[in-house]
Each structure stands twice: as C-alpha cells, then as structure tokens.
Design a protein around this motif. Structure first.
Motif, mmCIF file in Angstrom:
data_model
loop_
_atom_site.group_PDB
_atom_site.id
_atom_site.type_symbol
_atom_site.label_atom_id
_atom_site.label_comp_id
_atom_site.label_asym_id
_atom_site.label_seq_id
_atom_site.Cartn_x
_atom_site.Cartn_y
_atom_site.Cartn_z
ATOM 1 N N VAL A 15 0.842 -1.204 0.000
ATOM 2 C CA VAL A 15 0.000 0.000 0.000
ATOM 3 C C VAL A 15 0.881 1.259 0.000
ATOM 4 C CG1 VAL A 15 -1.674 1.351 1.317
ATOM 5 C CG2 VAL A 15 -1.975 -1.108 1.088
ATOM 6 N N LEU A 16 1.926 1.268 0.830
ATOM 7 C CA LEU A 16 2.798 2.454 0.903
ATOM 8 C C LEU A 16 3.478 2.703 -0.440
ATOM 9 C CD1 LEU A 16 4.367 1.958 4.449
ATOM 10 C CD2 LEU A 16 2.646 3.654 3.780
ATOM 11 N N MET A 17 3.875 1.614 -1.089
ATOM 12 C CA MET A 17 4.513 1.767 -2.389
ATOM 13 C C MET A 17 3.527 2.369 -3.399
ATOM 14 S SD MET A 17 6.427 -1.133 -4.593
ATOM 15 C CE MET A 17 5.219 -1.548 -5.816
ATOM 16 N N LEU A 18 2.282 1.899 -3.337
ATOM 17 C CA LEU A 18 1.274 2.448 -4.248
ATOM 18 C C LEU A 18 0.954 3.906 -3.910
ATOM 19 C CD1 LEU A 18 -1.062 -0.675 -4.488
ATOM 20 C CD2 LEU A 18 0.635 0.117 -6.146
ATOM 21 N N VAL A 19 0.996 4.231 -2.616
ATOM 22 C CA VAL A 19 0.801 5.630 -2.208
ATOM 23 C C VAL A 19 1.873 6.503 -2.874
ATOM 24 C CG1 VAL A 19 1.082 7.217 -0.248
ATOM 25 C CG2 VAL A 19 -0.398 5.214 -0.030
ATOM 26 N N ILE A 20 3.102 6.002 -2.878
ATOM 27 C CA ILE A 20 4.197 6.772 -3.492
ATOM 28 C C ILE A 20 3.958 6.936 -4.995
ATOM 29 C CG2 ILE A 20 6.675 6.785 -4.002
ATOM 30 C CD1 ILE A 20 6.992 5.126 -1.360
ATOM 31 N N LEU A 21 3.619 5.845 -5.660
ATOM 32 C CA LEU A 21 3.400 5.932 -7.112
ATOM 33 C C LEU A 21 2.246 6.874 -7.436
ATOM 34 C CD1 LEU A 21 3.839 2.224 -8.317
ATOM 35 C CD2 LEU A 21 5.453 4.128 -8.487
ATOM 36 N N ALA A 22 1.129 6.714 -6.712
ATOM 37 C CA ALA A 22 -0.050 7.528 -7.019
ATOM 38 C C ALA A 22 0.199 9.003 -6.684
ATOM 39 C CB ALA A 22 -1.262 6.992 -6.256
ATOM 40 N N SER A 23 0.811 9.262 -5.529
ATOM 41 C CA SER A 23 1.069 10.657 -5.154
ATOM 42 C C SER A 23 2.017 11.332 -6.142
ATOM 43 C CB SER A 23 1.692 10.746 -3.763
ATOM 44 O OG SER A 23 0.723 10.503 -2.788
ATOM 45 N N SER A 24 3.012 10.592 -6.610
ATOM 46 C CA SER A 24 3.963 11.188 -7.552
ATOM 47 C C SER A 24 3.275 11.534 -8.863
ATOM 48 C CB SER A 24 5.113 10.236 -7.852
ATOM 49 O OG SER A 24 5.591 9.676 -6.681
ATOM 50 N N ILE A 25 2.431 10.609 -9.324
ATOM 51 C CA ILE A 25 1.699 10.901 -10.560
ATOM 52 C C ILE A 25 0.810 12.117 -10.351
ATOM 53 C CG2 ILE A 25 -0.126 10.048 -12.093
ATOM 54 C CD1 ILE A 25 1.101 7.359 -12.022
ATOM 55 N N ASN A 26 0.205 12.193 -9.162
ATOM 56 C CA ASN A 26 -0.680 13.323 -8.874
ATOM 57 C C ASN A 26 0.069 14.658 -8.878
ATOM 58 O OD1 ASN A 26 -3.233 14.486 -7.989
ATOM 59 N ND2 ASN A 26 -2.184 14.820 -6.037
#
Ligand SMILES: Nc1ncnc2c1ncn2[C@@H]1O[C@H](COP(=O)(O)OP(=O)(O)O)[C@@H](O)[C@H]1O
Ligand SMILES: [Mg+2]
Lengths: 249, 322
Positions: B38-49
């Motif tokens: 989940v934390l890794m996906l948070v990083i990917l999604a936040s960066s794209i955002n």
C-alpha cells in the motif's frame, strides 16, 4: 514615454492584422484604442504583451526593447492585461486567481503578501464577497471584474484593458469607469480598447483609431470625434460625433 | 511552510505514520507485506498526482521512473556493493535527472500528445534495458543471498526495506502537500487551468513543468530501488510494467485528482478492492476489468474522486482535507 510602438506589423497567413503601426503612450495617461470589430485591436495587445512576436517593428517599455520577449517576462516587467474573452482559472477560487496575479506580477510577492494584496484588490473591484467562490461559478460581469482584479494585483505600471465594459449594464459601466479613473489616479498608465464611444471619449486623454489593421488617426477626443476619416470609417453618422462632443461638456 | 502548521499536516502524519507503525508494533510479516505494498502504491499515485493533478499533464508512463530507480540501485548494490540506502538515493536522483532531460522537449507537448509520449518513453527505456548487458539484458539481475548478509540476513533486510518505504511514503506525501500549498504550486495549478493565461500572469510554464516533473520522478525512483532490493531480482517486465502505471492512475482518479489526500486514499481503497477481488474466486482473473470499469465510472460520474467529492460537498471540510 512608458510605451513606444514603432512600425509594428503582424500578419496571420495572408491576413494583415496590423500594418505598420506606430504610437507612443505617455506616463500616467489613459490612452484609448478604438476601431470596428476585426480592426486588430486585440492583436495589438497580443503583440505588446508578447503573446505573438510582431513580424516587423519594435516595442519599447520604459526605453527597454521588449519585442519578442515571452509574455511572462513582459508581465514581470510591469505590463498587465485583461482578456476580452475572459480566461478565469476555473477550478481555483476567486482569491487564488488574484493571488496568482500578485505572486507572479511585477513585485513577485510571497504567497502570504500576495494573498493580502488579493483581498485588497478584490474589495476594490467589488468582488470581496466572492473571494472563496470558484472562478468558474462567476457570472460574466463578475468574470470581467476578476480579469481586472488579477491584472491589478500584479501592481503593473502599464495596464492594458481589452473591452472591460462590454456586456455590463449602465450601473456597472459607471462603477467600472470610476474604478478605471481611480486606478489611473494611483499612478498606473492605462491603454484601453473600448467600443462604448462615450466612455472612451470621456475617459481618454488621447485616442488611437485602427481600421483593418491600419492606423487611421490619433489625437485628443475632441480632434478624433470630428476627424472625417473617423466619422466615415467608424462613427458612421456625423451627428453622432456632434453628440459625443457635446457629451464632453 | 505554513502548511506545516495546519491540522491536515498533522492528521496526515499521524494517520500515515500510524498505519505504518502497525506491523512494526505487532511484528507481523504478512501485515508488513500488505502495508509495504500500500505504501509503495501511495508513493506511485502521489507522484503521478504531483504532475497530473497539479499541473494537468497526464504522465501515463510514470512507472518508467520506478524501473529506472530500481535498476540503477540494483546495479550499484550488486556490482559495487553499495549499501541500499545510498543506492536508492542515487536511483532516485538518476530518475529525476532523466525526467529533467526528457521533460525539456516532451513537456512542450500538450494534452494527449504528452500522455502518449510518456508511454513511448517507458517502452523505449524498457527495450533499451532489455538489450543492455550491464543490466542483465532480458533476464535481468538477481542477488545471491550473500547480499543480504550485510543487513543481518534476508529477514532483517525485509524490515529495512519496510522502514525505508515508510519514510519515503511520508516524505512523498509531505512534499505533495508542501508543493500544493506553495507559491510554486499555485503557479502549477494556474498552468493546469489555463497555461496561456498563466503565462500572461507572469508564470514561466516550461520552467515550472520541468521542475515539477523532475520532483515527481524522484519518489518512484526511490520506491523502485526499495522494492527490487526486497525482491532480490529485477527484470524489464515487472520494472517497466505499464499496467501498474495505469493502476496508479486509477488510484489518483479514485481518491481525487489534484488533492493531497486523494492518491493516498485511492491507493488504500484500490488495494483493498484488488485484494478482495483476487481472493474471491469469481473475480480472481477479473480485477483489471474492474479497474477499468471503476475508472470509467469515476470519469463519467465523480470526476473529482472521493476526496474531491467530499470537498465539494462540505466546503467547511476544505481546511482539514487538502
Ligand atoms: N490567432 C489568430 N489567427 C488568425 N487570425 C487571427 C488571430 N487573431 C486574430 N486574427 C484575425 O485578425 C483580425 C483582427 O482581430 P482582432 O485583433 O481580434 O480584432 P479586434 O480586437 O479589433 O476586434 C481578425 O480578422 C481576426 O480574425
Ligand atoms: Mg478584440
């Protein structure tokens, strides 16, 4: 001279939108620009503030050659403008829109200082009560005022107004005229494109007339409103000129 | 920096940090693995955002920075015995550097052309790496277990990776907030709304966009380095997996494009949903279909996403929910 436009030409393909235009604007004056639809007035602003570089000619702002500079450099130098077709930053609030103007304008303010300026300017243009509303939610008259507020927040030394009176009712026009005078009285030089003849004639120190991209005439409102070419090309009706002059007290 | 004195900042820190501490407190391996993801996906999604939500440039192929960071760090750890923390930092920096260099030409493109170009970049980099012998070509690279001895064995290494991803997720979320609430961020939002108007207001769009793209590539670079360190093996397919990029995009849209909390909420909700669908026998091979369908529903009906919808519904919440 705050602004010098020298032999400027701008063509779109075969269309001569501006042909060898020259004029000068003095510090502290209100300089009116008139001409029928499609005369090239908005294009003139676009060339002055860097949206399009001119194909020929040069533009000087306070003696500095600004020809061909990108719009953001010209904005930072102290020229702000409004758009005839309003361009609100729709998903930002009214206050945020105006804060952008203050942050990135002539004074490059910090976010905090810019927000203070934004609130002052919003009160001045009468949008204080709408500060928290999304800009896309404003009506047309309010969007006009937002354009003005955003430009003013940049604390420009030269303000280009493109038909800020269009679409306003008589009361709103009167308010806007008072606002424009008071902006000038605070030391800002103004170039205004306007269709409402009585407004231009009342407000302007000098008037510049464009038609089909060509320079027709330039002078005080008194001179312009009786200029035969202006009467023919623009006012159409000689009696209208007479009435306008009478309106000048 | 006044964003650091808001209730939202502390709420963000406490919630994300609190969830991150759970597996550390109860020492559960399976919980650690779940939350790592989940934390890794948070990083990917936040960066794209940061690039897509704030600036309006849809970086479809953002996963390229995850792969690049992973490869660079893996290479350093395997062939030069670099410790995984500096190796990850170098991975992040190289990702940023490449984003900077590519951003200069590519960010001139607008709208769909930019989105397509980012997919192109990912495919080009994947093909390059597949043929690049120092990175192991098509078969990739793998650790022998001695690499983990430097970290007290592979079990300990998994914990190190977990601490690292938690720190990076917090850094990424806080950066996202700081950017959004800064003068620079306001300029980005103006570009998103109307780039030409922004320019007339004094914003240099090219400079702002390249800078934000560079920042947005840093965190996926770190995440890739940490993920593949933990994984012990890196191959071109999983490193430059466009599908993962698209899933991250769905998370951004689900949570709320342009908000700070949105991508975090989106990543958590999406991952819960995916885990449920995968264990549910009816849906097990079905989750991409559901992801696509979800995206369609959001785009059609709740463009603002969960957090955006809440902010619209309850304007008073806005101060507490960025
Ligand atoms: N970007 C453009 N591309 C092509 N033609 C243009 C463009 N902008 C303006 N024009 C043309 O230039 C002429 C002058 O337009 P404009 O400056 O908008 O006139 P005005 O503001 O005086 O009504 C018009 O014929 C218009 O169609
Ligand atoms: Mg016009």
């Amino acid at each position: 001279m705050i602004l010098q436009v020298q032999n400027v030409s701008k063509r779109f393909g075969g269309l001569r939108a501006l042909e060898n235009i020259s004029f000068e604007v003095r510090e502290g004056e209100i300089f009116g620009v008139i001409g029928p639809n499609g005369a090239g007035k908005t294009t003139l602003f676009n060339v002055i503030n860097g949206v399009y570089p001119p194909q020929e000619g040069q533009i000087f702002f306070r003696g500095q050659n600004i020809t061909g500079l990108p719009p953001y450099r010209i904005a930072r130098a102290g020229i702000a403008r409004t758009h005839q077709i309003m361009r609100p930053l729709g998903e930002l609030t009214v206050r945020e829109n105006v804060t952008v103007g203050a942050c990135f304008g002539r004074e490059s303010l910090s976010l905090g200082a810019a927000a203070t300026v934004a609130d002052e300017v919003l009160t001045f243009v009468g949008l204080g009560g709408k500060a928290g509303v999304l800009a896309s939610k404003l009506n047309a008259a309010e969007k006009k005022r937002l354009e003005l507020a955003r430009a003013l927040a940049a604390r420009p030394s030269l303000l280009l107004l493109d038909e800020v009176l269009a679409g306003l009712n008589p009361n709103e026009v009167a308010d806007m005229l008072a606002a424009i005078r008071s902006i000038r009285d605070n030391g800002v030089t103004i170039v205004m494109i306007e269709h409402l003849m009585h407004a231009v004639m009342q407000l302007s120190d000098r008037v510049f007339v464009l038609d089909h991209g060509a320079q027709v005439s330039e002078g005080t409102p008194q001179v312009i409103s009786v200029h035969p070419k202006v009467v023919e090309a623009y006012l159409g009706d000689p009696k209208l000129a007479q009435r306008l002059l009478e309106g000048l007290e | 920096m006044s964003a650091l004195r808001t209730p939202f900042f502390w709420g963000l820190l406490v919630l994300l940090g609190g969830v991150g501490l759970l597996p550390i407190l109860n020492g559960s391996d399976s919980m650690r693995e779940d939350i790592f993801l989940v934390l890794m996906l948070v990083i990917l999604a936040s960066s794209i955002n940061i690039i897509m939500g704030y600036t309006g440039y849809v970086s479809f192929g953002h996963i390229v920075f995850f792969g690049l960071g992973g490869y660079v760090a893996f290479y350093l750890m395997l062939n030069h015995q670099v410790h995984f923390v500096p190796a990850a930092v170098v991975g992040g920096i190289v990702s940023s550097l490449i984003a900077f260099l590519l951003g200069i030409p590519v960010l001139r493109l607008r709208g769909a052309y930019f989105a397509l170009a980012t997919i192109g970049i990912n495919e080009v980099v994947r093909s390059f790496v597949t043929n690049f012998d120092p990175f192991g070509g098509a078969t990739g690279m793998f650790f022998n277990y001695e690499v983990y001895n430097g970290y007290g064995g592979s079990k300990n290494a998994l914990w190190y990776a977990y601490y690292a991803i938690l720190v990076v997720a917090l850094l990424c979320a806080v950066s996202s907030l700081l950017i959004k609430k800064s003068r620079f961020g306001l300029g980005l939002l103006a570009i998103r709304e109307d780039q030409d108007a922004a320019q007339v207001l004094g914003i240099d769009p090219a400079r702002s966009k390249v800078l934000v793209y560079t920042i947005s590539a840093f965190f996926p670079g770190l995440a890739g380095a940490i993920f593949f360190f933990k994984n012990g093996i890196i191959e071109p397919g999983p490193a430059f997996d466009l599908l993962r990029s698209i899933e991250a995009l769905v998370m951004v849209m689900l949570g709320g494009y342009g908000t700070v909390a949105g991508p975090i909420v989106g990543a958590a909700v999406y991952e819960q949903l995916r885990a449920f669908l995968i264990t549910n026998s009816t849906f097990s091979s079905f989750h991409l279909f559901v992801a696509g369908f979800l995206l369609l529903l959001i785009v059609l009906f709740v463009t603002a996403g969960l957090v955006g919808w809440l902010r619209q519904r309850a304007p008073r919440l806005r101060r507490y929910l960025e």
